[in-house]
Design an enzyme around this catalytic site. Structure first.
Site, PDB file in Angstrom:
ATOM      1  N   LEU A  37       0.872  -1.179   0.059  1.00 22.65           N
ATOM      2  CA  LEU A  37      -0.049  -0.208  -0.044  1.00 22.65           C
ATOM      3  C   LEU A  37       0.962   1.301  -0.060  1.00 22.65           C
ATOM      4  CD1 LEU A  37      -3.031  -0.805   2.348  1.00 22.65           C
ATOM      5  CD2 LEU A  37      -2.761  -1.089  -0.118  1.00 22.65           C
ATOM      6  N   THR A 102      12.618  -1.725  -4.356  1.00 26.84           N
ATOM      7  CA  THR A 102      11.494  -2.865  -4.715  1.00 26.84           C
ATOM      8  C   THR A 102      11.667  -3.483  -5.860  1.00 26.84           C
ATOM      9  OG1 THR A 102       9.659  -1.388  -3.343  1.00 26.84           O
ATOM     10  CG2 THR A 102       8.992  -2.710  -5.284  1.00 26.84           C
ATOM     11  N   THR A 136       7.621  -5.233 -18.442  1.00 27.18           N
ATOM     12  CA  THR A 136       7.238  -4.106 -19.275  1.00 27.18           C
ATOM     13  C   THR A 136       8.130  -4.286 -20.432  1.00 27.18           C
ATOM     14  OG1 THR A 136       7.243  -1.719 -19.540  1.00 27.18           O
ATOM     15  CG2 THR A 136       9.129  -2.707 -18.058  1.00 27.18           C
ATOM     16  N   ASP A 137       7.510  -3.568 -21.747  1.00 30.25           N
ATOM     17  CA  ASP A 137       8.037  -3.307 -23.030  1.00 30.25           C
ATOM     18  C   ASP A 137       9.310  -2.301 -22.840  1.00 30.25           C
ATOM     19  OD1 ASP A 137       6.814  -1.139 -22.847  1.00 30.25           O
ATOM     20  OD2 ASP A 137       5.807  -1.518 -24.846  1.00 30.25           O
ATOM     21  N   TYR A 162      13.560   3.394 -13.940  1.00 30.03           N
ATOM     22  CA  TYR A 162      12.261   2.322 -13.975  1.00 30.03           C
ATOM     23  C   TYR A 162      12.647   1.380 -14.769  1.00 30.03           C
ATOM     24  CZ  TYR A 162       7.948   0.131 -15.172  1.00 30.03           C
ATOM     25  OH  TYR A 162       7.143  -0.702 -15.611  1.00 30.03           O
ATOM     26  N   LYS A 166      13.480  -2.781 -13.825  1.00 32.39           N
ATOM     27  CA  LYS A 166      12.487  -3.822 -14.131  1.00 32.39           C
ATOM     28  C   LYS A 166      13.460  -4.896 -15.014  1.00 32.39           C
ATOM     29  CE  LYS A 166       8.541  -4.491 -13.987  1.00 32.39           C
ATOM     30  NZ  LYS A 166       7.784  -5.089 -13.081  1.00 32.39           N
ATOM     31  N   GLY A 294      15.431  11.950 -21.180  1.00 30.85           N
ATOM     32  CA  GLY A 294      15.690  10.283 -21.809  1.00 30.85           C
ATOM     33  C   GLY A 294      14.386   9.811 -22.189  1.00 30.85           C
ATOM     34  N   HIS A 295      13.256  10.878 -22.767  1.00 29.36           N
ATOM     35  CA  HIS A 295      12.100  10.152 -22.986  1.00 29.36           C
ATOM     36  C   HIS A 295      12.092   9.169 -24.104  1.00 29.36           C
ATOM     37  CE1 HIS A 295       7.819  11.707 -23.872  1.00 29.36           C
ATOM     38  NE2 HIS A 295       7.837  10.390 -23.916  1.00 29.36           N
TER      39      HIS A 295
HETATM   40  P1  NAD Z   1       0.919   0.406  -9.811  1.00 32.92           P
HETATM   41  O1  NAD Z   1       2.150   1.334  -9.288  1.00 32.92           O
HETATM   42  O2  NAD Z   1      -0.429   1.050 -10.173  1.00 32.92           O
HETATM   43  O3  NAD Z   1       0.665  -0.648  -8.528  1.00 32.92           O
HETATM   44  C1  NAD Z   1       1.905  -1.199  -8.029  1.00 32.92           C
HETATM   45  C2  NAD Z   1       1.546  -1.792  -6.571  1.00 32.92           C
HETATM   46  O4  NAD Z   1       2.734  -2.472  -6.024  1.00 32.92           O
HETATM   47  C3  NAD Z   1       0.980  -0.885  -5.766  1.00 32.92           C
HETATM   48  O5  NAD Z   1      -0.198  -1.473  -5.157  1.00 32.92           O
HETATM   49  C4  NAD Z   1       1.912  -0.843  -4.447  1.00 32.92           C
HETATM   50  O6  NAD Z   1       1.170  -0.636  -3.369  1.00 32.92           O
HETATM   51  C5  NAD Z   1       2.545  -2.081  -4.623  1.00 32.92           C
HETATM   52  N1  NAD Z   1       3.717  -2.108  -4.138  1.00 32.92           N
HETATM   53  C6  NAD Z   1       4.935  -1.171  -4.442  1.00 32.92           C
HETATM   54  N2  NAD Z   1       6.221  -1.573  -3.739  1.00 32.92           N
HETATM   55  C7  NAD Z   1       5.730  -2.734  -3.140  1.00 32.92           C
HETATM   56  C8  NAD Z   1       6.537  -3.374  -2.133  1.00 32.92           C
HETATM   57  N3  NAD Z   1       7.923  -3.183  -1.900  1.00 32.92           N
HETATM   58  N4  NAD Z   1       5.942  -4.536  -1.764  1.00 32.92           N
HETATM   59  C9  NAD Z   1       4.565  -4.963  -1.934  1.00 32.92           C
HETATM   60  N5  NAD Z   1       3.786  -3.994  -2.740  1.00 32.92           N
HETATM   61  C10 NAD Z   1       4.399  -2.995  -3.166  1.00 32.92           C
HETATM   62  O7  NAD Z   1       1.557  -0.501 -10.964  1.00 32.92           O
HETATM   63  P2  NAD Z   1       0.698  -1.019 -12.103  1.00 32.92           P
HETATM   64  O8  NAD Z   1       0.606  -0.129 -13.458  1.00 32.92           O
HETATM   65  O9  NAD Z   1      -0.354  -1.821 -11.807  1.00 32.92           O
HETATM   66  O10 NAD Z   1       1.993  -2.223 -12.580  1.00 32.92           O
HETATM   67  C11 NAD Z   1       1.728  -3.473 -12.100  1.00 32.92           C
HETATM   68  C12 NAD Z   1       3.056  -4.218 -12.723  1.00 32.92           C
HETATM   69  O11 NAD Z   1       3.073  -4.278 -14.097  1.00 32.92           O
HETATM   70  C13 NAD Z   1       4.552  -3.547 -12.360  1.00 32.92           C
HETATM   71  O12 NAD Z   1       5.532  -4.419 -12.230  1.00 32.92           O
HETATM   72  C14 NAD Z   1       4.645  -2.695 -13.859  1.00 32.92           C
HETATM   73  O13 NAD Z   1       6.061  -2.787 -14.045  1.00 32.92           O
HETATM   74  C15 NAD Z   1       4.082  -3.664 -14.876  1.00 32.92           C
HETATM   75  N6  NAD Z   1       3.568  -3.206 -15.788  1.00 32.92           N
HETATM   76  C16 NAD Z   1       2.731  -1.906 -16.073  1.00 32.92           C
HETATM   77  C17 NAD Z   1       2.174  -1.248 -17.131  1.00 32.92           C
HETATM   78  C18 NAD Z   1       1.372  -0.056 -17.187  1.00 32.92           C
HETATM   79  O14 NAD Z   1       1.179   0.436 -18.205  1.00 32.92           O
HETATM   80  N7  NAD Z   1       0.969   0.280 -16.037  1.00 32.92           N
HETATM   81  C19 NAD Z   1       2.646  -2.014 -18.530  1.00 32.92           C
HETATM   82  C20 NAD Z   1       3.393  -3.137 -18.346  1.00 32.92           C
HETATM   83  C21 NAD Z   1       3.993  -3.639 -17.298  1.00 32.92           C
HETATM   84  O1  DAU Z   2       5.284   0.749 -21.645  1.00 34.22           O
HETATM   85  C1  DAU Z   2       4.762   0.287 -20.454  1.00 34.22           C
HETATM   86  C2  DAU Z   2       5.005   1.326 -19.535  1.00 34.22           C
HETATM   87  O2  DAU Z   2       3.920   2.294 -19.642  1.00 34.22           O
HETATM   88  C3  DAU Z   2       4.848   0.661 -18.142  1.00 34.22           C
HETATM   89  O3  DAU Z   2       5.791  -0.240 -17.709  1.00 34.22           O
HETATM   90  C4  DAU Z   2       4.935   1.744 -17.147  1.00 34.22           C
HETATM   91  O4  DAU Z   2       4.760   1.406 -15.627  1.00 34.22           O
HETATM   92  C5  DAU Z   2       3.893   2.645 -17.231  1.00 34.22           C
HETATM   93  O5  DAU Z   2       3.950   3.769 -16.397  1.00 34.22           O
HETATM   94  C6  DAU Z   2       3.824   3.262 -18.715  1.00 34.22           C
HETATM   95  O6  DAU Z   2       4.939   3.919 -18.955  1.00 34.22           O
HETATM   96  P1  DAU Z   2       4.946   5.356 -19.468  1.00 34.22           P
HETATM   97  O7  DAU Z   2       6.120   6.302 -19.259  1.00 34.22           O
HETATM   98  O8  DAU Z   2       4.950   5.211 -21.338  1.00 34.22           O
HETATM   99  O9  DAU Z   2       3.706   5.946 -19.138  1.00 34.22           O
HETATM  100  P2  DAU Z   2       2.998   7.502 -18.796  1.00 34.22           P
HETATM  101  O10 DAU Z   2       1.385   7.303 -18.730  1.00 34.22           O
HETATM  102  O11 DAU Z   2       3.986   7.964 -17.808  1.00 34.22           O
HETATM  103  O12 DAU Z   2       3.117   8.382 -20.177  1.00 34.22           O
HETATM  104  C7  DAU Z   2       2.803   7.934 -21.429  1.00 34.22           C
HETATM  105  C8  DAU Z   2       3.271   8.979 -22.531  1.00 34.22           C
HETATM  106  O13 DAU Z   2       2.803  10.369 -22.343  1.00 34.22           O
HETATM  107  C9  DAU Z   2       4.924   9.162 -22.465  1.00 34.22           C
HETATM  108  O14 DAU Z   2       5.440   9.135 -23.597  1.00 34.22           O
HETATM  109  C10 DAU Z   2       5.022  10.223 -21.454  1.00 34.22           C
HETATM  110  C11 DAU Z   2       3.821  11.051 -21.925  1.00 34.22           C
HETATM  111  N1  DAU Z   2       3.208  12.049 -20.896  1.00 34.22           N
HETATM  112  C12 DAU Z   2       3.114  11.354 -19.719  1.00 34.22           C
HETATM  113  C13 DAU Z   2       2.476  12.315 -18.698  1.00 34.22           C
HETATM  114  C14 DAU Z   2       2.384  11.674 -17.263  1.00 34.22           C
HETATM  115  C15 DAU Z   2       3.021  13.372 -21.130  1.00 34.22           C
HETATM  116  O15 DAU Z   2       3.212  13.807 -22.291  1.00 34.22           O
HETATM  117  N2  DAU Z   2       2.472  14.203 -20.143  1.00 34.22           N
HETATM  118  C16 DAU Z   2       2.223  13.658 -18.904  1.00 34.22           C
HETATM  119  O16 DAU Z   2       1.688  14.570 -17.968  1.00 34.22           O
END
Ligand code: NAD
Ligand code: DAU
Length: 356
Positions: A37, A102, A136-137, A162, A166, A294-295
């Protein structure tokens, strides 16, 4: 908890909560949900499971080896689905330490305790056991405009703290299969969107800012490309990879929906123009801001292995999934109010204060 339980880590986060809800609905099997949490974890996302004995929530850290060992001893899970992570690229730029702690050290601790638990299972149970690592990709780095999409053979080239953290966890998982024989499966997924996503990420941030008539901060020229996948499609893919994925393999998961960020933001605005016509046009709120350091320019996933080997393909189209998402946020403002805490406002000031 009854037999056949799985242990889910990070099941109170965005994808983890969607996964737990879908798992219990589809499989009916019990889940032990270990989540620290952090700011990103939210039990409101699991409110539907209140009183459901198939869901046992445990607040704790994946890096707490004594806790993990006792949960494994008590519940004897047949699989672990590892979502827990620090997940936001921008936060990893401001403070990488939590990501290493983590994503690398926490995953290592979880793997070590899993190995100890798995080693003493009878051999038939060892064969059936799975450790599914959700990744993640972003580990593959950035594509040029005409490069082919990432496959499972694309070399790793992570560019942010990040994605580096991963990638490190992916390598550890790989090594636990090759060295110890632990039956691991790793999935590398593209950008998810949908209900319960914390509003630091692009799509929910844009929806909520637009509703409050705040600027919509688009980084750089807005032409960075992401491959979007509706979260329930990702959850289904993880279930399929858990059931049929081959131990030691990795599987790419994607939506086949490449979009520039500016097109995504404009699409959110167009849906809001329809649903909230009083504030139209929402596009006037778009504000180009300083780029993310580094975007990565472009991500795209070739999900052919998931399709050909495991029979999975995404169901939701981007336009209908985005509409469902916008409608979900409009219908769930109570959930939004719950997460928009003081810590969230501090983050917005820290990240966007200097960019606007
Ligand atoms: P999120 O940040 O919404 O949720 C992460 C969860 O992990 C939270 O509930 C947090 O409390 C918990 N957490 C963090 N540190 C912890 C710890 N030390 N011990 C136990 N719990 C812990 O993330 P998400 O977007 O749901 O992503 C979940 C997984 O999927 C991640 O591993 C992320 O790398 C991967 N992923 C996310 C995306 C995306 O677009 N969101 C895409 C590809 C892969
Ligand atoms: O590709 C998978 C990944 O996608 C996951 O592994 C990550 O956990 C998840 O957060 C996500 O990463 P991104 O960096 O791609 O997601 P984000 O939503 O932060 O940003 C998406 C795109 O939008 C990215 O090119 C940055 C841009 N962006 C993001 C924010 C928050 C903006 O232009 N403005 C913003 O305010």
């Amino acid at each position: 908890m009854s037999a056949g339980a799985i242990l889910v880590t990070g099941g109170a986060g965005f994808i983890g909560a969607n996964f737990v809800l879908a798992w219990i609905a589809a499989e009916g099997a019990p889940v032990v949900n270990l989540d620290k949490l952090t700011y990103a974890g939210n039990l409101d996302s699991l409110a539907r499971l209140k009183g459901d004995t198939r869901h046992r929530f445990v607040k704790g850290d994946i890096g707490d080896r004594a806790l993990v060992a006792s949960l494994l001893r008590e519940h004897k899970p047949r699989a672990i689905v590892h979502f827990a992570a620090e997940s936001h690229v921008d936060r990893s730029i401001h403070g990488p330490a939590d990501f290493v702690q983590t994503n690398v050290m926490g995953s290592f601790a979880l793997l070590e305790e899993t190995r100890a638990y798995w080693s003493q299972l009878p051999s038939a149970e060892q064969d059936r056991f799975r450790f599914l690592h959700v990744s993640t990709d972003e580990v593959y780095g950035s594509l040029g405009p005409r490069d082919p999409a990432f496959t499972e053979e694309t070399p790793y080239a992570p560019n942010s703290p990040y994605s580096a953290s991963k990638a490190a966890s992916d390598h550890l998982v790989r090594s636990y299969h090759h060295t110890y024989g632990l039956p691991t499966v790793t999935t590398n997924c593209s950008n998810n969107y949908g209900p319960y996503q914390f509003p630091e990420k692009l799509i929910p941030l844009m929806i909520l800012n637009a509703l409050q008539r705040k600027p919509l901060p688009v980084y750089g020229d807005g032409r960075n490309v992401r491959d979007w996948l509706f979260v329930s499609d990702h959850c289904e893919a993880v279930r399929v990879a858990l059931a049929r994925g081959r131990p030691g393999e990795t599987y790419n998961i994607g939506g086949n929906a490449e979009k520039t960020n500016i097109d995504v933001v404009r699409a959110v605005c167009a849906i809001l123009d329809e649903l909230r016509p009083d504030a139209a046009p929402h596009e006037k709120l778009i504000s180009y801001v300083q780029d993310r350091p580094g975007h990565d320019r472009r991500y795209a996933i070739d999900a052919g292995k998931m399709r050909n080997e495991l029979g999975w393909a995404p169901r939701e189209r981007f336009d209908s999934g985005l509409r469902r998402t916008v409608e979900w946020y409009l219908d769930n403002m109570k959930w939004v109010d719950g997460v928009a805490s003081g810590e969230y406002r501090n983050w917005i000031d820290l990240n966007y204060g200097k960019r606007a």
